[in-house]
Design a protein around this motif. Structure first.
Motif, PDB file in Angstrom:
ATOM      1  N   LYS A 288      17.068 -78.411-128.675  1.00  0.00           N
ATOM      2  CA  LYS A 288      17.552 -77.206-129.356  1.00  0.00           C
ATOM      3  C   LYS A 288      17.880 -77.476-130.831  1.00  0.00           C
ATOM      4  O   LYS A 288      17.450 -76.731-131.709  1.00  0.00           O
TER       5      LYS A 288
ATOM      6  N   LEU B  83       5.126 -77.924-129.502  1.00  0.00           N
ATOM      7  CA  LEU B  83       6.287 -77.037-129.625  1.00  0.00           C
ATOM      8  C   LEU B  83       6.362 -76.446-131.032  1.00  0.00           C
ATOM      9  O   LEU B  83       6.632 -75.252-131.190  1.00  0.00           O
TER      10      LEU B  83
ATOM     11  N   VAL C 100      14.685 -72.999-124.193  1.00  0.00           N
ATOM     12  CA  VAL C 100      13.899 -74.236-124.303  1.00  0.00           C
ATOM     13  C   VAL C 100      14.096 -75.056-123.037  1.00  0.00           C
ATOM     14  O   VAL C 100      15.217 -75.228-122.548  1.00  0.00           O
TER      15      VAL C 100
ATOM     16  N   ILE D 158      18.874 -70.135-129.793  1.00  0.00           N
ATOM     17  CA  ILE D 158      18.153 -71.199-129.089  1.00  0.00           C
ATOM     18  C   ILE D 158      19.069 -71.735-127.994  1.00  0.00           C
ATOM     19  O   ILE D 158      20.172 -72.207-128.266  1.00  0.00           O
TER      20      ILE D 158
ATOM     21  N   TRP E  78      15.642 -67.509-127.393  1.00  0.00           N
ATOM     22  CA  TRP E  78      14.625 -68.526-127.137  1.00  0.00           C
ATOM     23  C   TRP E  78      15.225 -69.514-126.146  1.00  0.00           C
ATOM     24  O   TRP E  78      16.217 -70.168-126.442  1.00  0.00           O
TER      25      TRP E  78
ATOM     26  N   LEU F   2      10.132 -71.590-124.273  1.00  0.00           N
ATOM     27  CA  LEU F   2       9.411 -72.654-124.968  1.00  0.00           C
ATOM     28  C   LEU F   2       9.531 -73.938-124.165  1.00  0.00           C
ATOM     29  O   LEU F   2      10.638 -74.316-123.772  1.00  0.00           O
TER      30      LEU F   2
ATOM     31  N   ILE G  18      14.768 -78.113-132.961  1.00  0.00           N
ATOM     32  CA  ILE G  18      14.065 -76.867-133.280  1.00  0.00           C
ATOM     33  C   ILE G  18      14.802 -76.127-134.393  1.00  0.00           C
ATOM     34  O   ILE G  18      14.188 -75.638-135.344  1.00  0.00           O
TER      35      ILE G  18
ATOM     36  N   GLY H 210      19.307 -73.741-123.854  1.00  0.00           N
ATOM     37  CA  GLY H 210      18.698 -74.678-122.925  1.00  0.00           C
ATOM     38  C   GLY H 210      19.666 -75.803-122.623  1.00  0.00           C
ATOM     39  O   GLY H 210      20.732 -75.900-123.234  1.00  0.00           O
TER      40      GLY H 210
ATOM     41  N   ASN I 163       9.223 -77.890-124.260  1.00  0.00           N
ATOM     42  CA  ASN I 163       9.239 -78.984-125.231  1.00  0.00           C
ATOM     43  C   ASN I 163       8.837 -80.307-124.577  1.00  0.00           C
ATOM     44  O   ASN I 163       9.614 -81.247-124.528  1.00  0.00           O
TER      45      ASN I 163
END
Length: 190
Positions: free
Chosen positions: A16, A172, A116, A8, A114, A164, A19, A10, A166
């Motif tokens: 992060k 989300l 974000v 994850i 992923w 993704l 999630i 971002g 958010n």
């Protein structure tokens, strides 16, 4: 089944860690615990949220990747990844985009990226304050080149990462649930 790690990525404040916690609670997916030299925030636990290190103890670890972000060192050790894989074939970690690039280079298809983001990046400052960072820490973070780098998915990762958005936590969670459920369905079929 091939062992995989959800990476994850971002900018700071996109969610992060939230999630990662959600995935752990809902799906029982263990987290790869990473190392940092930054100060522990209120409520954080050493060995659960991070391994909190001194600059000298940090240098003694065997890192798959490590970075300096807003003046603090962060890293993901090979030993930490293997400890997580001993618990499950699917694990999760939180990294910056530079770390995501390294994971993809080192682990290939075992790294499930992923990225974000949020639609209104101006809200990131508000989120950083809400999580307990003081004015000086927030200013240092948002002015860092690493923060600015992580505001966009690096070109080298385009087409290789799930993106993704958010803006709304409930929406989300539905995106995350869909990704995990699809993965688990495909794993049962193979």
């Amino acid at each position: 089944m091939q062992k995989r790690v959800i990476v994850i990525m971002g900018a700071a404040g996109v969610g992060k860690t939230s999630i990662c916690s959600y995935i752990g609670k809902k799906f029982g997916i263990p987290q790869v615990i990473t190392h940092t030299t930054r100060a522990m925030r209120e409520g954080e636990v050493d060995g659960k949220d991070y391994y909190f290190e001194t600059p000298s103890s940090f240098k003694e670890k065997h890192f798959l990747e490590s970075v300096t972000y807003a003046g603090n060192s962060y890293g993901s050790s090979i030993e930490g990844l293997n400890r997580a894989w001993e618990q499950s074939d699917l694990v999760v970690t939180v990294l910056d985009t530079k770390g995501g690039i390294t994971y993809k280079e080192e682990l290939g298809d075992q790294a499930w990226l992923w990225y974000v983001t949020i639609s209104d990046q101006g809200k990131l400052v508000e989120r950083l304050h809400q999580r307990g960072d003081g004015d000086e820490a927030v200013e240092k973070r948002i002015s860092s080149p690493e923060f600015k780098r992580d505001l966009a998915l690096p070109a080298v990762l385009k087409g290789k990462a799930e993106v993704l958005v958010n803006d709304d936590w409930e929406s989300l969670k539905l995106q995350v649930d869909g990704l995990i459920n699809d993965y688990e369905s495909n794993a049962r079929l193979s």
